[in-house]
Enzyme design. Structure first.
Site: not given
Lengths: 179, 630
Positions: B25, B186, B208, B86
């Protein structure tokens, strides 16, 4: 690729408009369990590519048969009529008038006090229309005289018109909801 | 009905060999690596038993530091310490400007319209290579825990990541020397964790909220099938934004007027982040901040904090409604809501989500770990450790893909939320008499105008025979693979003139750059590059060899004539011999030969598999019918 090209055969179904969506779904899943790229992730690159092509074709086939309009268009295609190539525009004038009126209603609805309710009304009207055209198509297929083929094509074209309008309503709804 | 198949003695498939696979992850704030050991998935901690690796990379003249130590240095060395990289992955300079002061780095644009590089003491670094540094540490951690080099990894990405962001993630993994088995969304990973570990069934919504991205996916879980019905999200919304909201509040409250320097900004953000975390289990918290010659101390109550982030939470709820609409479901039809991501610890987020869905959100699996665990479970299946026969993961394409047509409009070719892999083709024509070339502009997004969508690539098809306008027929095919990555091809129908591209994002690296970077990186300087190439070919050759010999043993007699079998065995032998010669070129040639020789067999096997799947179903149906009669 040597997979059966006929989507009905692919899923072991009879070639007809009325199909059992539950058995289609279960056939689809069983087939994807063997063809999906996840099942071939540790295989050679070539096998991975092959599995992707198969899985893509099966996804497309499933989508085509699940949607009534696409299924109807596909049935016509199997009997040699490709609507994508058909540019003739002779449609039932009464139907065309109805469509123009609906379009005007849509224009008005956008500026109404409560546009959501107005759009809902149009949306359910379109849904009813779609269902009745599907019924018409079904009966015409059973009654397979050569003379009715032209009429069959016209019904599917009407369904296309309605689908386009439904799409337009959805787009307006999304705009209203600010998505 | 198919007969039971018995392998000939000595021909039985190779004894099962356990392979090393991990799920990674790669998060905005923290990253994790997990694996399946003795049947259960677990996160692999570092030597100090810490499971989370802060996604922070510090560049120093003498080397790179990743994780906790880098995070600690963020305040003293803000320009060389990259946090939340990211958010920059797969983005252009213009996108980065949108983040404004939130990203206190010195950006350089190496080529016009290209991706932003960050200037550090160790030179200019790209977001891809910064991400690769994080992946390297996780890969090493995984390899050490498992006791060998990794065979493959599943890497997770936000479901709403676009084409460029997915490519950039895959490039980062390649740069880190990882074999990517799959890019997994994800929320889907979280659903897999709940579905396999907790036997959850029914329709679930996965909410999420990570450090920098927000996703919601709606899935139907049933008997091992994970079917994504819709996905929606915002790739620039996350817990980081909560921190910024607190920081802005403090600036206003304490009347900070002068511009803060990089170090002070970093300090303020860390302070804000701590305050946010305190407020998860306390009613109020105090913030003490000093800048220039001044200092202040302020108290923030949970109520005030809730008000600060209310617009952000409202944004996520709107996205949830959109996902429901796309799935054609009413909120009452959702059986359960699963919470994923550290930011779902914020109480106001939980209560708002509970209110929308009318159900208490599930947090049975740690929201920080659930994605890595799901990825590890899938990696274990994909690498071949577990048959995976019962598991089927059907994910979707998150954003519509199309091409530019006349008048600056976008014609959608693949709509959003269709099941992948998928290929769709559409025919276009020329608009001028005698036109011999056509420009194809590939776009991603939901809007109708080109300017409102994201430009993915441009390419040209040449060699169209001169015809009157509208006579040429150009078939444009879009193909999205199981990783959600697009390739586009265009073909003129009458002459067969073809042009194909794998869409490479404007904000990514090209293949040459990646190869160059791999060669340059310190890790590989010690290895011989040739040696690495040979090893890659050997692995590929062995995989092909294993798959063809297994296939021959299983289905050879049934699907191939004696002659075809002999021919194939001949090619198998040649590849075996090549593998013993330790020459990359020879191996590559034999891989091609065996691949060509076995492709027809592979297609026949696939067809046979489909038939068998249908026959199995017919049998099931029969049994059900019998049951009903009994």
């Amino acid at each position: 690729m040597t997979a059966p090209q006929n989507y009905f055969q692919l899923f072991g179904l009879n070639q007809q408009f009325d199909i059992d969506l539950a058995s289609l779904a279960s056939a689809y899943r069983n087939i994807q369990r063997t063809t999906h790229p996840d099942r071939h992730a540790h295989a050679s690159k070539r096998d991975q590519l092959l599995s992707m092509q198969y899985a893509a074709n099966i996804n497309d086939a499933y989508e085509t048969l699940t949607c009534p309009l696409k299924r109807a268009t596909y049935l016509l295609k199997l009997s040699g009529i490709d609507l994508a190539e058909d540019n003739s525009t002779n449609m039932d004038p009464e139907f065309l008038m109805q469509q123009i009126e609906l379009r005007e209603k849509l224009e008005v609805a956008q500026h109404a006090n409560d546009p959501e309710t107005e759009l809902d009304k149009i949306s359910s009207h379109l849904h009813q229309q779609m269902l009745s055209f599907q019924d018409e198509f079904r009966t015409m297929l059973v009654d397979d005289k050569a003379s009715s083929l032209e009429k069959t094509v016209e019904v599917v074209k009407k369904m296309q018109f309605v689908a386009k309008m439904q799409h337009e309503v959805e787009r307006l709804e999304e705009e209203l909801l600010d998505y | 009905m198919a007969l039971l198949q018995l392998a000939e003695p000595g021909e039985s498939p190779q004894p099962h060999q356990h392979k090393f696979a991990v799920g990674i992850d790669l998060g905005t704030t923290n990253s994790l690596v997990a694996t399946v050991r003795s049947g259960s998935a677990e996160v692999i901690p570092d030597l100090q038993q810490r499971k989370l690796l802060p996604s922070v990379v510090r560049y120093r003249a003498e080397g790179v530091v990743v994780g906790e130590d880098a995070k600690k240095a963020a305040k003293e060395d803000p320009l060389n310490t990259i946090v939340s990289v990211k958010r920059l992955l797969g983005r252009g300079v213009a996108d980065v400007k949108m983040f404004g002061e939130q990203m206190p780095y010195r950006f350089v644009e190496k080529e016009k319209g290209g991706m932003p590089y960050i200037t550090t003491v160790a030179g200019d670094v790209s977001p891809v290579s910064v991400s690769a540094e994080i992946l390297k540490v996780l890969a090493l951690r995984g390899g050490e825990a498992l006791g060998g080099e990794l065979d493959g990894a599943v890497i997770t990405v936000p479901a709403y990541f676009d084409e460029s962001q997915r490519q950039a993630t895959k490039d980062a993994a390649r740069l880190a020397g990882l074999n990517v088995l799959r890019l997994l969304n994800e929320p889907t990973a979280a659903a897999v964790a709940y579905g396999l570990d907790k036997q959850e069934e029914g329709v679930i919504a996965v909410y999420d909220l990570g450090g920098g991205t927000f996703d919601v996916s709606i899935l139907r879980l049933q008997a091992g099938v994970f079917e994504v019905l819709s996905t929606a999200g915002d790739t620039a919304l996350g817990g980081d934004d909560f921190d910024h909201a607190i920081a802005e509040w403090l600036i206003k409250k304490a009347g900070i007027e002068q511009n803060l320097d990089h170090s002070e900004s970093r300090d303020l953000l860390q302070l804000a982040c701590q305050a946010k975390e305190h407020l998860s289990d306390q009613g109020e918290t105090s913030l003490a901040f000093s800048w220039g010659q001044s200092e202040c101390r302020e108290t923030l109550t949970r109520l005030e904090f809730d008000q600060l982030i209310e617009p952000l939470v409202a944004k996520t709820l709107k996205v949830c409604k959109r996902a429901l609409r796309d799935a054609k479901l009413k909120v009452e039809q959702i059986d359960n809501v699963v919470m994923v991501g550290g930011s779902t610890r914020v109480p106001c987020v939980r209560t708002s989500v509970a209110e929308l869905f009318g159900a208490q959100p599930m947090v049975d699996i740690d929201p920080d770990e659930v994605v890595a665990i799901g990825a590890a479970l899938q990696a274990n299946v994909l690498v071949g450790n577990q048959s995976g026969e019962d598991m089927l993961l059907l994910d979707v394409n998150p954003l519509s893909l199309g091409i530019e047509t006349m008048g600056g409009l976008v014609e959608k070719i693949i709509p959003r939320n269709v099941t992948i892999p998928i290929a769709k083709a559409q025919e276009f024509t020329t608009y001028k008499d005698g036109q011999t070339a056509m420009a194809i502009h590939v776009l991603q997004g939901e809007r109708e105008l080109v300017v409102d969508c994201r430009s993915l690539a441009r390419f040209e098809l040449h060699g169209i025979p001169p015809m009157v306008a509208g006579a040429a027929r150009i078939l444009v095919t879009f193909q999205v693979d199981a990783d959600g990555i697009l390739s586009v091809s265009a073909r003129e129908q009458s002459t067969g003139t073809e042009s194909t591209i794998q869409v490479k994002p404007s904000y990514g690296l090209n293949d040459d750059e990646i190869t160059h970077m791999i060669k340059e990186s310190i890790d590989y300087a010690q290895h011989d590059v040739e040696q690495r190439k040979l090893r890659e070919k050997q692995v590929e050759g062995e995989a092909l060899l294993a798959s063809v010999t297994n296939a021959l043993a299983e289905d050879g007699a049934e699907l191939l004539s004696e002659e075809e079998q002999t021919q194939l065995r001949e090619e198998v032998k040649k590849l075996m011999q090549a593998l013993m010669q330790h020459d990359a070129k020879t191996i590559a040639r034999e891989i091609d030969n065996l691949g060509n020789a076995s492709s027809e067999f592979a297609a026949r096997r696939m067809d046979a598999g489909i038939k068998k799947a249908l026959a199995g179903r017919a049998l099931d149906q029969l049994e059900i019918d019998n049951d009903e009669q009994n």
